[in-house]
Design a protein around this motif. Structure first.
Motif, short mmCIF file in Angstrom:
data_model
loop_
_atom_site.label_atom_id
_atom_site.label_comp_id
_atom_site.label_asym_id
_atom_site.label_seq_id
_atom_site.Cartn_x
_atom_site.Cartn_y
_atom_site.Cartn_z
N PHE A 448 0.84 -1.20 0.00
CA PHE A 448 0.00 0.00 0.00
C PHE A 448 0.88 1.25 0.00
O PHE A 448 1.98 1.25 0.55
N ASP A 449 0.34 2.30 -0.60
CA ASP A 449 1.03 3.57 -0.62
C ASP A 449 -0.03 4.67 -0.61
O ASP A 449 -1.03 4.56 -1.32
N PRO A 450 0.17 5.72 0.17
CA PRO A 450 -0.87 6.77 0.24
C PRO A 450 -1.11 7.49 -1.08
O PRO A 450 -2.16 8.09 -1.28
N ALA A 451 -0.16 7.40 -2.03
CA ALA A 451 -0.33 8.05 -3.33
C ALA A 451 -1.08 7.17 -4.32
O ALA A 451 -1.37 7.60 -5.43
N SER A 452 -1.40 5.93 -3.92
CA SER A 452 -2.03 4.98 -4.84
C SER A 452 -3.47 4.73 -4.43
O SER A 452 -3.76 4.45 -3.27
N PRO A 453 -4.42 4.83 -5.38
CA PRO A 453 -5.84 4.63 -5.01
C PRO A 453 -6.16 3.18 -4.72
O PRO A 453 -5.52 2.26 -5.24
N PHE A 454 -7.17 2.98 -3.88
CA PHE A 454 -7.59 1.63 -3.47
C PHE A 454 -9.11 1.59 -3.44
O PHE A 454 -9.75 2.50 -2.92
N GLY A 455 -9.69 0.53 -3.97
CA GLY A 455 -11.14 0.36 -3.95
C GLY A 455 -11.55 -0.76 -4.88
O GLY A 455 -10.70 -1.36 -5.55
N GLY A 456 -12.85 -1.08 -4.91
CA GLY A 456 -13.28 -2.28 -5.62
C GLY A 456 -14.39 -2.09 -6.62
O GLY A 456 -14.85 -0.97 -6.89
N TYR A 457 -14.79 -3.22 -7.19
CA TYR A 457 -15.92 -3.34 -8.09
C TYR A 457 -16.96 -4.26 -7.46
O TYR A 457 -16.69 -4.93 -6.47
N LYS A 458 -18.14 -4.29 -8.09
CA LYS A 458 -19.19 -5.25 -7.73
C LYS A 458 -19.48 -5.18 -6.22
O LYS A 458 -19.63 -4.07 -5.68
N GLU A 459 -19.54 -6.33 -5.54
CA GLU A 459 -19.91 -6.32 -4.12
C GLU A 459 -18.76 -5.90 -3.21
O GLU A 459 -18.89 -5.96 -1.99
N SER A 460 -17.65 -5.48 -3.79
CA SER A 460 -16.55 -4.93 -2.99
C SER A 460 -16.66 -3.42 -2.82
O SER A 460 -15.78 -2.80 -2.23
N GLY A 461 -17.76 -2.83 -3.35
CA GLY A 461 -18.01 -1.42 -3.08
C GLY A 461 -17.69 -0.52 -4.26
O GLY A 461 -17.45 -0.98 -5.38
N TYR A 462 -17.68 0.80 -4.00
CA TYR A 462 -17.38 1.78 -5.04
C TYR A 462 -16.77 3.02 -4.41
O TYR A 462 -16.93 3.28 -3.21
N GLY A 463 -16.07 3.77 -5.25
CA GLY A 463 -15.30 4.90 -4.75
C GLY A 463 -13.86 4.45 -4.52
O GLY A 463 -13.56 3.25 -4.47
N ARG A 464 -12.96 5.41 -4.40
CA ARG A 464 -11.54 5.11 -4.18
C ARG A 464 -11.02 5.90 -2.99
O ARG A 464 -11.42 7.02 -2.74
N GLU A 465 -10.10 5.26 -2.26
CA GLU A 465 -9.40 5.92 -1.16
C GLU A 465 -7.91 5.91 -1.47
O GLU A 465 -7.40 4.94 -2.02
N GLY A 466 -7.23 6.98 -1.09
CA GLY A 466 -5.81 7.09 -1.38
C GLY A 466 -5.56 7.87 -2.66
O GLY A 466 -6.37 7.89 -3.58
N GLY A 467 -4.39 8.52 -2.71
CA GLY A 467 -4.01 9.26 -3.89
C GLY A 467 -4.89 10.47 -4.16
O GLY A 467 -5.77 10.81 -3.36
N LEU A 468 -4.69 11.09 -5.30
CA LEU A 468 -5.55 12.22 -5.63
C LEU A 468 -6.98 11.76 -5.92
O LEU A 468 -7.93 12.53 -5.76
N GLN A 469 -7.13 10.47 -6.33
CA GLN A 469 -8.49 9.94 -6.54
C GLN A 469 -9.28 9.93 -5.24
O GLN A 469 -10.50 10.07 -5.24
N GLY A 470 -8.59 9.78 -4.11
CA GLY A 470 -9.26 9.77 -2.82
C GLY A 470 -9.80 11.12 -2.39
O GLY A 470 -10.60 11.21 -1.46
N LEU A 471 -9.37 12.18 -3.06
CA LEU A 471 -9.87 13.52 -2.75
C LEU A 471 -11.29 13.71 -3.27
O LEU A 471 -12.09 14.44 -2.69
N GLU A 472 -11.62 13.05 -4.40
CA GLU A 472 -12.89 13.29 -5.06
C GLU A 472 -14.08 13.03 -4.14
O GLU A 472 -15.10 13.74 -4.18
N ALA A 473 -13.96 11.99 -3.29
CA ALA A 473 -15.06 11.62 -2.41
C ALA A 473 -15.39 12.71 -1.38
O ALA A 473 -16.47 12.70 -0.79
N TYR A 474 -14.46 13.64 -1.17
CA TYR A 474 -14.66 14.67 -0.14
C TYR A 474 -14.76 16.08 -0.73
O TYR A 474 -14.67 17.06 0.00
N LEU A 475 -14.98 16.15 -2.05
CA LEU A 475 -15.12 17.45 -2.71
C LEU A 475 -16.44 17.52 -3.44
O LEU A 475 -16.93 16.52 -4.00
#
Length: 477
Positions: A448-475
């Motif tokens: 894992f790295d804080p600059a790298s996004p993490f998240g899933g498809y299907k029943e593993s959920g949606y949205g990404r955490e980490g990296g600049l992609q993780g900012l989108e969820a809070y803007l």
């Protein structure tokens, strides 16, 4: 030749001061809960560690109100560079108190001190450092010229990585200008409450971070609260579904990081010893209590025997026991409830005809323990190949061709992570493109790295955490 024996090397408990009881953290102060108390238990010994305040509906209302006040009067108005200074300060304090945090996490969660010391706590600090750097650069993140915060974020986190999941949630939320009400897991609240002390030490404005403790009912109340603008949840798919239903039809923004049943795919040209280390890391790290754990091993048929022989030899060297011993590889299962689920699913694996194997392993008399286990002769229809066990249990399946590997790997309702082991870079890229997984590791696993996004498809959920992609969820973009 006998196995080399390690002398005990326990980390001292003296570096942490566990109080007899803990209050809620609301508006920058520790305040008594009005819903009663519950107990936090050491999973390695079943010792009661502390009484924890149980937040009532009124307590949740107070926490959301405190977050709203801090958002409107202070935090959203503060320049990004100033917000970043607080995040940098929190990151440095986490580093200064790293040993204390690591020991407390091991005691409360059951995971080995080597993992909390070398993985969890350094990553926690790294996430706060990473998002501190983004706080004054949001207009360059690719979400428009003037991205705005959402408001109050309700965040509900699991027990498997209590402090790391807190960092994944809180750091980007604060960097973007939101305020937070966080509910830690019922079985692992202690490091979140220590983090509340760190917020005070960093002189974070009152109400920017609020922490309410309790069980599922507390989380449900927080998620459904009309004063919340954003919901972030990490945990089981079943609870994720109920949260999605609760949020449906509202203006709340939602991200879900849920369960997984990851495939770890080993081709016949893979370096066997390196692959074995990766397999061990993928399923026995944190006792397999990892949403992205490589719980399904897909091995090419021609090397199955060689790989499994090497894997069994390696498993025979794993040391299970006291989480505070620096030599321990496998700690305690987090709770009696989780141990019962692991036991039920492994019994089902045997009943359905899979072949079970564990190394010789003496389990402590007290606490919640489960020996590292592998199943062979597994069919894709077996429960152990379909359901998330969330324990140190590996199901082994075979394949002959890359197409068959893809078909078996994607034959799951989940889609969080996967691993590919081969010397061919072209094959790695081809497999990664076809695997329905949010994260694909190549010749490694659980990195894992804080600059790298993490998240899933299907029943593993949606949205990404980490990296600049993780900012989108809070803007508000």
């Amino acid at each position: 030749m006998g196995i080399f024996e390690y002398a005990p090397a326990p980390e001292s408990r003296a570096v942490v001061d566990i109080k007899p009881s803990y209050d809620l953290f609301i508006g920058g102060e520790f305040v008594p809960a009005t819903g009663g108390v519950f107990k936090s238990v050491n999973p390695a010994t079943e010792e009661v560690l502390a009484e924890i305040g149980l937040a009532s509906d009124a307590d949740v209302d107070r926490a959301v109100a405190a977050a709203r006040t801090a958002y409107e009067r202070v935090w959203s108005r503060m320049p990004g560079a100033e917000r970043g200074k607080y995040l940098f300060r929190i990151a440095r304090i986490i580093q200064e108190r790293a040993r204390e945090l690591a020991v407390l996490e091991s005691i409360d969660n059951g995971k080995p001190i080597r993992e909390t010391r070398d993985v969890d706590v350094p990553l926690v600090a790294a996430h706060f450092f990473h998002y501190a750097g983004w706080a004054d650069k949001l207009e360059y993140a690719g979400y428009g010229p003037n991205p705005r915060p959402l408001g109050v974020a309700a965040q509900v986190i699991p027990w498997n990585f209590p402090l790391l999941m807190l960092a994944w949630k809180i750091a980007p939320a604060l960097a973007c200008g939101n305020t937070v009400v966080l509910k830690p897991a019922e079985t692992t609240p202690l490091t979140a409450l220590l983090f509340a002390e760190i917020c005070r030490q960093a002189e974070l404005p009152a109400g920017v971070v609020n922490i309410v403790t309790g069980a599922g009912e507390t989380g449900a109340r927080l998620v459904a609260h009309p004063g919340v603008d954003k919901v972030a949840f990490t945990g089981s798919t079943a609870v994720g579904r109920s949260i999605a239903r609760a949020v449906a039809g509202t203006d709340k923004k939602l991200t879900l990081e849920l369960g997984g049943k990851a495939a770890n795919i080993v081709f016949d040209d893979a370096p066997i010893d390196q692959a074995v280390e990766g397999i061990v890391d993928s399923i026995f790290f944190n006792q397999g209590q990892v949403c992205c754990a490589g719980s399904r091993l897909l091995v090419q048929e021609s090397i199955q025997d060689e790989l499994l022989d090497a894997l069994r030899r390696r498993m025979g060297t794993l040391r299970l026991g006291d989480p505070l011993d620096k030599n321990t590889d496998v700690g305690a299962i987090n709770s009696a409830e989780q141990l019962a689920r692991i036991t039920e699913l492994t019994a089902a694996g045997e009943a359905e005809g899979a072949e079970r194997w564990s190394p010789a392993c003496e389990l402590p008399a007290q606490g919640f323990w489960f020996a590292p286990t592998i199943f062979t002769n597994v069919s894709a229809t077996h429960r152990i190949a379909r359901e998330e066990i969330f324990g140190p249990v590996l199901s082994v399946l075979t394949f002959r061709t890359p197409d068959e590997a893809i078909a078996k790997a994607n034959n799951t309702p989940y889609g969080l992570s996967a691993g590919v082991w081969t010397e061919k870079g072209s094959r790695i890229l081809s497999m990664a493109k076809r695997l329905r997984a949010g994260v694909v590791w190549a010749n490694t696993f659980n990195k894992f790295d804080p600059a790298s996004p993490f998240g899933g498809y299907k029943e593993s959920g949606y949205g990404r955490e980490g990296g600049l992609q993780g900012l989108e969820a809070y803007l508000d973009v």
